[in-house]
Design an enzyme around this catalytic site. Sequence first.
Site, PDB file in Angstrom:
ATOM      1  N   ASP A   1       0.851  -1.183   0.000  1.00 46.13           N
ATOM      2  CA  ASP A   1       0.000   0.000   0.000  1.00 46.13           C
ATOM      3  C   ASP A   1       0.891   1.239   0.000  1.00 46.13           C
ATOM      4  O   ASP A   1       1.898   1.316   0.725  1.00 46.13           O
ATOM      5  CB  ASP A   1      -0.912   0.019   1.228  1.00 46.13           C
ATOM      6  CG  ASP A   1      -1.935   1.129   1.162  1.00 46.13           C
ATOM      7  OD1 ASP A   1      -2.945   0.940   0.454  1.00 46.13           O
ATOM      8  OD2 ASP A   1      -1.702   2.188   1.784  1.00 46.13           O
TER       9      ASP A   1
ATOM     10  N   ASN B   1      -2.433  12.712  -3.330  1.00 48.83           N
ATOM     11  CA  ASN B   1      -3.386  12.962  -4.405  1.00 48.83           C
ATOM     12  C   ASN B   1      -4.011  14.341  -4.267  1.00 48.83           C
ATOM     13  O   ASN B   1      -4.264  15.016  -5.263  1.00 48.83           O
ATOM     14  CB  ASN B   1      -4.458  11.874  -4.379  1.00 48.83           C
ATOM     15  CG  ASN B   1      -4.918  11.482  -5.771  1.00 48.83           C
ATOM     16  OD1 ASN B   1      -4.173  11.631  -6.718  1.00 48.83           O
ATOM     17  ND2 ASN B   1      -6.145  10.970  -5.872  1.00 48.83           N
TER      18      ASN B   1
ATOM     19  N   ASP C   1      -1.893   9.444 -10.461  1.00 48.51           N
ATOM     20  CA  ASP C   1      -1.778   8.338 -11.436  1.00 48.51           C
ATOM     21  C   ASP C   1      -0.323   8.105 -11.828  1.00 48.51           C
ATOM     22  O   ASP C   1       0.123   6.946 -11.975  1.00 48.51           O
ATOM     23  CB  ASP C   1      -2.601   8.656 -12.680  1.00 48.51           C
ATOM     24  CG  ASP C   1      -4.102   8.631 -12.399  1.00 48.51           C
ATOM     25  OD1 ASP C   1      -4.484   8.104 -11.321  1.00 48.51           O
ATOM     26  OD2 ASP C   1      -4.881   9.117 -13.239  1.00 48.51           O
TER      27      ASP C   1
ATOM     28  N   GLU D   1      -4.686   2.457  -4.364  1.00 50.42           N
ATOM     29  CA  GLU D   1      -3.227   2.556  -4.257  1.00 50.42           C
ATOM     30  C   GLU D   1      -2.621   1.284  -3.676  1.00 50.42           C
ATOM     31  O   GLU D   1      -1.472   1.284  -3.232  1.00 50.42           O
ATOM     32  CB  GLU D   1      -2.842   3.755  -3.375  1.00 50.42           C
ATOM     33  CG  GLU D   1      -3.171   3.610  -1.897  1.00 50.42           C
ATOM     34  CD  GLU D   1      -4.610   4.020  -1.551  1.00 50.42           C
ATOM     35  OE1 GLU D   1      -4.881   4.220  -0.374  1.00 50.42           O
ATOM     36  OE2 GLU D   1      -5.435   4.146  -2.487  1.00 50.42           O
TER      37      GLU D   1
END
Length: 503
Positions: A369, A377, A386, A413
């Site tokens: 993770d 983000n 991304d 993620e």
Amino acid sequence: MSQRRVLNLPARPELLLILGSGLTAVLILIIVAVLLIREHASTLQTAQRSTSNITQLINADVLRNVELYDLALQGLITAAGKDLSGLPSDVRHQLQFDQSTAAPYKGEVLLLDAQGAVLADSSTQTPTRRNFANRDYFQVHLQNPEAGLFISRPFKIRCDCEQIWRIAFSRRVTGPNGEFAGVAVATMRLAYFDQLFSSLTIGSGNTINLLNNQGILLAQQPLLERDMIDKDLSSRPNFKRMLQEGSGSFRAISAISGIPRLYTFTNVGQLPLIVVVALASDDVFAAWQRAAWLTAGATGVLCVGLLWLSWMLRLELRRRYRAEKVLSELAATDGLTGLANRRILDQRLSLEWDRARRSAEPLALLMIDVDHFKAFNDRHGHLGGDEALRSVAQVISSHIRRPADLAARYGGEEFAVILPHTDANGARVIAEHIRQGIQLLPPVAGDSQPITVSIGLNTWDKRSSASLEQLLLSADRALYEAKNSGRNRVVDAATLPAPTVCQ
């Protein structure tokens, strides 16, 4: 990791198509070749039967006419043994040569004395003074009492300002006490053979030949060369073979024309004569060659057309295969990271779990993770997030090198790595390499800290009684422990205390 490891597509059908088409074309060619070979043999047999019939016709005709000449000779010998001196000359002449009138293409019929002088001549009642003691037909009977009917070599005589080829038939005349008393001889114009051979249709370029057993050519129609009559062919391999075999057929190169020919030959009864029909191979197989070229051309066009259609179909199948491959890859690949998607992850995990239980080999699972990804983000937007996920995926994929290993995007993620045949120590090493590789990525512009990940791992081995669901839950529990204990680390589920069960 390349998605070719993930896909399990069937073998491309165009390979089977090309193989099948090639084998079909080869089979067609073999069948046509066999049929053409059989037709070639049938054509040869037909030509042999045809020429054999011709030789038998010639044989019968020559033998019948030679018998007429022999009867004329025997009649002359019989008359010579009688005292006919008291008879008128015309009666005596008729009695001597009565049997010779039936002989076709007759030349002279002569009665020679022991010195070769002419005693009687069929052409006149008062023979001219001539001597033939030097001729082969006289010397043979002089030297050999058992010569029987002798057939001479061809010779020319002048008649009406032209030279005419003749052969002579002769028999020995024996005196009352068995002594040599002369020779009875009858000549035949060789035009008889020309007429006989010309009446038979054998095609241009082919010849009919008559030889004696000494290899002397008596007649040939048509003549292959000038001055062929009376030519000695005894040294030719083809004649030696005929003399040895007696009758039959064979194919050979003509020593005169140098072209391949089919020779059919036979002896004329018990006479020292051999009839030979020589057909040019090109004439014998002309019809077969035309049919063979036509068949070969049609077969070639058929095979080329079959292969061309197969090739075009192969190209179409390849395009279809590539399209299906792209669709399959799209269905199996996460569009953002290029790793396997969740569906492929679930399929492979179930497959490797069953394989591990059958083989008792260890199976390791990594749950990965990205740390603080929501905040990342928010700072850099979805495009920046991304790009960060793609970078993380590239690092994970670069450390997954074995064909059986699989890296997949689990969701958001979060990533997962399946490591078949890997124990806890091996899985820990790989997990550390992944963690360190991601930590070494250059920080994103505007951030002072690099991207990091937390990793939870769990390993199943033959001593474990855990189920697949428990393997997943334990790996996920180890991941959360790594995040709760400070992130940017690897936690092994085996180091965690057993979870408490509420009663």
